[in-house]
Design a protein around this motif. Structure first.
Motif, PDB file in Angstrom:
ATOM      1  N   UNK A 141       0.827  -1.209   0.000  1.00  0.00           N
ATOM      2  CA  UNK A 141       0.000   0.000   0.000  1.00  0.00           C
ATOM      3  C   UNK A 141       0.858   1.254   0.000  1.00  0.00           C
ATOM      4  N   UNK A 142       2.046   1.154   0.562  1.00  0.00           N
ATOM      5  CA  UNK A 142       2.937   2.304   0.610  1.00  0.00           C
ATOM      6  C   UNK A 142       3.195   2.771   2.026  1.00  0.00           C
ATOM      7  N   UNK A 143       3.772   3.967   2.120  1.00  0.00           N
ATOM      8  CA  UNK A 143       4.195   4.500   3.414  1.00  0.00           C
ATOM      9  C   UNK A 143       3.009   4.842   4.300  1.00  0.00           C
ATOM     10  N   UNK A 144       3.165   4.512   5.569  1.00  0.00           N
ATOM     11  CA  UNK A 144       2.225   4.917   6.608  1.00  0.00           C
ATOM     12  C   UNK A 144       3.044   5.535   7.736  1.00  0.00           C
ATOM     13  N   UNK A 145       2.413   6.409   8.493  1.00  0.00           N
ATOM     14  CA  UNK A 145       3.137   7.040   9.593  1.00  0.00           C
ATOM     15  C   UNK A 145       2.188   7.371  10.728  1.00  0.00           C
ATOM     16  N   UNK A 146       2.769   7.556  11.883  1.00  0.00           N
ATOM     17  CA  UNK A 146       2.059   8.046  13.058  1.00  0.00           C
ATOM     18  C   UNK A 146       2.932   9.114  13.675  1.00  0.00           C
ATOM     19  N   UNK A 147       2.329  10.139  14.200  1.00  0.00           N
ATOM     20  CA  UNK A 147       3.075  11.281  14.698  1.00  0.00           C
ATOM     21  C   UNK A 147       2.453  11.778  15.990  1.00  0.00           C
ATOM     22  N   UNK A 148       3.298  12.161  16.938  1.00  0.00           N
ATOM     23  CA  UNK A 148       2.824  12.813  18.148  1.00  0.00           C
ATOM     24  C   UNK A 148       3.864  13.837  18.585  1.00  0.00           C
ATOM     25  N   UNK A 149       3.389  14.924  19.161  1.00  0.00           N
ATOM     26  CA  UNK A 149       4.262  15.962  19.712  1.00  0.00           C
ATOM     27  C   UNK A 149       3.852  16.140  21.165  1.00  0.00           C
ATOM     28  N   UNK A 150       4.826  16.057  22.039  1.00  0.00           N
ATOM     29  CA  UNK A 150       4.539  16.141  23.476  1.00  0.00           C
ATOM     30  C   UNK A 150       5.367  17.235  24.125  1.00  0.00           C
ATOM     31  N   UNK A 151       4.784  17.846  25.144  1.00  0.00           N
ATOM     32  CA  UNK A 151       5.487  18.825  25.962  1.00  0.00           C
ATOM     33  C   UNK A 151       5.283  18.423  27.409  1.00  0.00           C
ATOM     34  N   UNK A 152       6.334  18.484  28.180  1.00  0.00           N
ATOM     35  CA  UNK A 152       6.246  18.174  29.598  1.00  0.00           C
ATOM     36  C   UNK A 152       5.666  19.379  30.340  1.00  0.00           C
ATOM     37  N   UNK A 153       4.864  19.111  31.371  1.00  0.00           N
ATOM     38  CA  UNK A 153       4.339  20.204  32.176  1.00  0.00           C
ATOM     39  C   UNK A 153       5.453  20.823  33.024  1.00  0.00           C
ATOM     40  N   UNK A 154       5.217  21.993  33.523  1.00  0.00           N
ATOM     41  CA  UNK A 154       6.242  22.740  34.248  1.00  0.00           C
ATOM     42  C   UNK A 154       6.786  21.958  35.444  1.00  0.00           C
ATOM     43  N   UNK A 155       5.918  21.318  36.198  1.00  0.00           N
ATOM     44  CA  UNK A 155       6.348  20.567  37.384  1.00  0.00           C
ATOM     45  C   UNK A 155       7.302  19.435  37.031  1.00  0.00           C
ATOM     46  N   UNK A 156       6.992  18.709  35.978  1.00  0.00           N
ATOM     47  CA  UNK A 156       7.857  17.611  35.549  1.00  0.00           C
ATOM     48  C   UNK A 156       9.187  18.135  35.034  1.00  0.00           C
ATOM     49  N   UNK A 157       9.152  19.233  34.277  1.00  0.00           N
ATOM     50  CA  UNK A 157      10.394  19.831  33.793  1.00  0.00           C
ATOM     51  C   UNK A 157      11.270  20.282  34.961  1.00  0.00           C
ATOM     52  N   UNK A 158      10.650  20.855  35.966  1.00  0.00           N
ATOM     53  CA  UNK A 158      11.374  21.337  37.137  1.00  0.00           C
ATOM     54  C   UNK A 158      12.048  20.167  37.865  1.00  0.00           C
ATOM     55  N   UNK A 159      11.281  19.090  38.102  1.00  0.00           N
ATOM     56  CA  UNK A 159      11.822  17.902  38.767  1.00  0.00           C
ATOM     57  C   UNK A 159      12.920  17.274  37.931  1.00  0.00           C
TER      58      UNK A 159
END
Length: 134
Positions: free
Chosen positions: A36-54
């Motif tokens: 069938x050809x190329x397939x893909x899945x994509x996600x973009x994530x950002x950590x919340x401030x508390x997790x980034x701080x820790x």
């Protein structure tokens, strides 16, 4: 006129994905009947401030940063699931040559992409002598 034979379900029992996903270019014991050809899945994530701080404090001591490990593991799973859903909607029962690509966006977000080739695979037929019929 050729009779349509639906593709067999080849995903391993217990797999969370609706199709078989392989990083190999081919699948031993199977042949690709349709591409069938190329397939893909994509996600973009950002950590919340508390997790980034820790995580920033953990990174001072070196070693693994579990907050980011968990985020990336979840991101990979989501990307693969989206890729599988795209392949399944096309009628594929497998994805070959699956790869990941990860990038950072604006130093605050992580992009994870999973991509591969959607195919229909069928078991290779062998006659009694072990010779390949395909």
């Amino acid at each position: 006129m050729t009779q349509y034979i639906p593709p067999p379900h080849v995903a391993p029992q217990g797999s969370p994905y609706p199709v078989l996903v392989s990083t190999m270019n081919d699948l031993p014991g199977y042949r690709a009947d349709m591409v069938f050809g190329e397939v893909f899945g994509l996600t973009v994530r950002s950590r919340d401030f508390g997790s980034n701080f820790t995580a920033s404090f953990r990174s001072l001591g070196g070693g693994e940063v579990p907050e980011y490990t968990q985020m990336l593991a979840e991101s990979r799973h989501v990307a693969v699931m989206r890729m599988c859903q795209m392949a399944h909607q096309m009628g594929a029962n497998a994805i070959l040559a699956m790869r990941f690509d990860c990038n950072e966006i604006a130093q605050t977000m992580s992009e994870v992409a999973a991509y591969g080739t959607a195919v229909i695979v069928r078991p290779v037929d062998y006659n009694r002598d072990g010779a390949n019929d395909s």
